[in-house]
Enzyme design. Structure first.
Site, PDB file in Angstrom:
ATOM      1  N   CYS A  91      -2.987  10.685 -11.336  1.00 31.07           N
ATOM      2  CA  CYS A  91      -2.725   9.245 -11.211  1.00 31.07           C
ATOM      3  C   CYS A  91      -3.999   8.422 -11.417  1.00 31.07           C
ATOM      4  CB  CYS A  91      -2.120   8.925  -9.837  1.00 31.07           C
ATOM      5  SG  CYS A  91      -3.265   9.114  -8.452  1.00 31.07           S
ATOM      6  N   HIS A 127     -10.126  -0.036   4.304  1.00 31.09           N
ATOM      7  CA  HIS A 127      -9.015   0.240   3.387  1.00 31.09           C
ATOM      8  C   HIS A 127      -9.348   1.465   2.542  1.00 31.09           C
ATOM      9  CE1 HIS A 127      -5.821  -0.513   0.479  1.00 31.09           C
ATOM     10  NE2 HIS A 127      -6.735  -0.364  -0.478  1.00 31.09           N
ATOM     11  N   HIS A 130      -3.291   3.852  -0.530  1.00 29.50           N
ATOM     12  CA  HIS A 130      -1.886   3.794  -0.131  1.00 29.50           C
ATOM     13  C   HIS A 130      -1.309   5.201  -0.124  1.00 29.50           C
ATOM     14  CE1 HIS A 130      -2.673  -0.338  -1.426  1.00 29.50           C
ATOM     15  NE2 HIS A 130      -1.736  -0.667  -0.556  1.00 29.50           N
ATOM     16  N   ASP A 134       5.777  10.657  -3.360  1.00 26.55           N
ATOM     17  CA  ASP A 134       5.939  11.421  -4.595  1.00 26.55           C
ATOM     18  C   ASP A 134       4.895  12.524  -4.736  1.00 26.55           C
ATOM     19  OD1 ASP A 134       3.692   9.882  -5.090  1.00 26.55           O
ATOM     20  OD2 ASP A 134       4.437   8.972  -6.919  1.00 26.55           O
ATOM     21  N   ARG A 143       1.711  11.603  -1.164  1.00 25.25           N
ATOM     22  CA  ARG A 143       0.532  11.450  -2.036  1.00 25.25           C
ATOM     23  C   ARG A 143      -0.308  10.311  -1.486  1.00 25.25           C
ATOM     24  NH1 ARG A 143      -0.410   8.000  -6.543  1.00 25.25           N
ATOM     25  NH2 ARG A 143       1.825   7.539  -6.549  1.00 25.25           N
ATOM     26  N   CYS A 145      -2.991   8.185  -2.190  1.00 28.93           N
ATOM     27  CA  CYS A 145      -3.720   7.704  -3.360  1.00 28.93           C
ATOM     28  C   CYS A 145      -4.934   6.939  -2.833  1.00 28.93           C
ATOM     29  CB  CYS A 145      -2.791   6.815  -4.172  1.00 28.93           C
ATOM     30  SG  CYS A 145      -3.473   6.310  -5.741  1.00 28.93           S
TER      31      CYS A 145
END
Length: 158
Positions: A91, A127, A130, A134, A143, A145
């Protein structure tokens, strides 16, 4: 003068018979001013960790990194992910199928017209990215990310 205040929270629990003592995990929250974060972090780290930015895909240091070790928060050093949880999702960002228990917080994020779950460091509220549903079905199906700039890698001792 720069100050980082650590608030220590520790609880002691006793079993019903009063003989067994169990000490809950000691956790600490990092309390730092925005000026202190700006002085500590690079501009890119500040944008991602404090302003909820996102680095460009396929550019981060760790998206194709698969050494054995631990990934910690780039802002406060809180252990977040082990290398065993990392997988290649293609990704463009580092992907993990699970975080270390208690290391992250989850918040609903509806920014930019999307419905997703933001992941932040439980210790400093930085932060990280997310989490999506999937990921690998053979493990957690999640996942995480994660922005490379929001984490640091600590290699396993040989």
């Amino acid at each position: 003068m720069k100050k980082i205040v650590l608030l220590l929270v520790c609880s002691i629990f006793f079993s019903c018979n009063g003989q067994e003592k169990k000490v809950a995990k000691q956790s600490s929250k990092v309390v730092t001013t925005e000026e202190q974060w700006k002085a500590k972090l690079t501009p890119e780290q500040y944008e991602v960790l404090r302003e909820k930015g996102t680095e460009r895909p396929f550019t981060g240091e760790y998206w194709k990194h698969f050494e054995k070790g631990m990934y910690v928060c780039a802002a406060c050093g809180n252990p977040l992910f082990t290398s065993d949880a990392k997988f290649d999702s293609d990704c463009g960002w580092p992907s993990f199928d699970q975080a270390i228990e208690g290391s992250v917080k989850y918040t609903h994020d509806s920014s930019f017209g999307m419905d997703r779950t933001e992941v932040t460091c439980a210790k400093c509220d930085g932060h990280l990215g997310h989490v999506f549903d999937d990921g690998p079905v053979k493990t957690t199906g999640k996942r995480f990310c994660t922005n490379s700039v929001s984490i640091k890698f600590i290699p396993a001792k040989k």
